[in-house]
Enzyme design. Structure first.
Site, mmCIF file in Angstrom:
data_model
loop_
_atom_site.group_PDB
_atom_site.id
_atom_site.type_symbol
_atom_site.label_atom_id
_atom_site.label_comp_id
_atom_site.label_asym_id
_atom_site.label_seq_id
_atom_site.Cartn_x
_atom_site.Cartn_y
_atom_site.Cartn_z
ATOM 1 N N PHE A 67 1.020 5.206 0.847
ATOM 2 C CA PHE A 67 0.420 6.251 1.669
ATOM 3 C C PHE A 67 0.997 7.605 1.245
ATOM 4 O O PHE A 67 2.138 7.683 0.802
ATOM 5 C CB PHE A 67 0.748 6.043 3.149
ATOM 6 C CG PHE A 67 0.185 4.789 3.749
ATOM 7 C CD1 PHE A 67 -0.956 4.823 4.534
ATOM 8 C CD2 PHE A 67 0.799 3.565 3.537
ATOM 9 C CE1 PHE A 67 -1.479 3.674 5.097
ATOM 10 C CE2 PHE A 67 0.291 2.408 4.093
ATOM 11 C CZ PHE A 67 -0.858 2.462 4.870
ATOM 12 N N THR A 90 0.838 -1.201 0.000
ATOM 13 C CA THR A 90 0.000 0.000 0.000
ATOM 14 C C THR A 90 0.869 1.245 0.000
ATOM 15 O O THR A 90 1.877 1.311 0.709
ATOM 16 C CB THR A 90 -0.947 0.022 1.219
ATOM 17 O OG1 THR A 90 -1.897 -1.042 1.087
ATOM 18 C CG2 THR A 90 -1.712 1.337 1.302
#
Length: 286
Positions: free
Chosen positions: A176, A174
């Site tokens: 960010f 992921t």
């Protein structure tokens, strides 16, 4: 006594965003928020110094809609962080994996662990976030109920981990973005940089083609381009893009000048250091 920096995130203690804060800012105080809007409001009001917001996942795609997060909020991207996502199957103390009847977690986590859910033959239940599902399972105390959440959540809520790293794909990662109330552009030339911006092209034929042509002719690498409807209107499209480089770099300056000529709106939302994980980007040849 030094007051620790507060960093807002969406979710409950133990969420992946909490993990990202712990890695990127080990001495900061995480500030859990119920929604992305609450996290942005905490940054805008000064309650939080920064925000750690997930925007895309290598398997699930878009996580939080950047067009909601940035143009409307007026916040700025000052950094990025990538973390590998590992889901742990956890349940109340003493539970056995064969006794599970349900597994609950965020919809993305459930989707990223389909093989395990299918193998166990259990029912999946969608929760608001991964760590929140762990807290609920701990409070309920039912040994037939499990949760998919980060390892930190098991430590916080006193759950047993029944199976480790149960995600379907090992490359699950992921990205960010680190948000700030104030614009803080990284200095030109010191390290690889990313420039992020939003724009709306003029409503003329081939406007997007013409607007983006300058990036090709000036040799600028565009790593992300996404389109969004504006205010629910089919004809009004806004774009978000990431490119390599600093706006003052000669080639990027020329490309942005051409983009602005064909755009009715344009705004740079961040100029920040590229995370080292970007060095792994690239297509396999074959």
């Amino acid at each position: 006594m030094t007051i620790p920096m507060k960093i807002a995130f969406q979710g409950e203690p133990g969420a992946n965003s909490h993990n990202a804060i712990a890695e990127a800012f080990p001495h900061a105080e995480p500030l859990p928020c119920a929604t992305f809007e609450d996290a942005l409001a905490a940054i805008s009001s000064g309650e939080a110094d920064l925000g750690m917001i997930p925007i895309e996942n290598s398997i699930a795609g878009r996580v939080a809609d950047i067009h909601h997060l940035l143009p409307a909020s007026g916040l700025h991207i000052i950094g990025e962080w990538f973390i590998p996502i590992h889901h742990q199957l956890m349940a109340p103390r003493g539970a056995k994996i064969e006794d599970l009847k349900t597994i609950e977690s965020h919809v993305h986590a459930l989707g990223q662990c389909r093989r395990l859910i299918r193998k166990l033959g259990v029912r999946s239940i969608v929760a608001a976030d991964t760590a929140g599902s762990a807290r609920i399972v701990a409070e309920r105390g039912d040994k037939s109920c499990g949760s998919l959440a980060p390892r930190l959540a098991a430590e916080i809520y006193g759950l047993d981990i029944l199976a480790e790293d149960v995600e379907d794909e090992s490359h699950n990662t992921t990205r960010f973005v680190i948000l700030s109330k104030d614009a803080k552009w990284a200095d030109q030339g010191k390290e690889p940089l990313v420039t992020s911006f939003v724009f709306r092209v003029r409503n003329i034929p081939a406007a997007l083609y013409k607007a983006l042509g300058g990036f090709a002719t000036n040799g600028v690498n565009m790593t992300k381009l996404e389109s969004y409807m504006v205010d629910g209107e089919f004809f009004a499209t806004q774009f978000y893009a990431d490119v390599d480089g600093h706006p003052d770099d000669r080639n990027l300056a020329f490309a942005l000048e051409e983009l602005k000529f064909f755009s009715r709106e344009f705004r740079i939302v961040g100029v920040y250091p590229a995370h080292p994980f970007r060095q792994t980007f690239g297509e396999q040849q074959g």
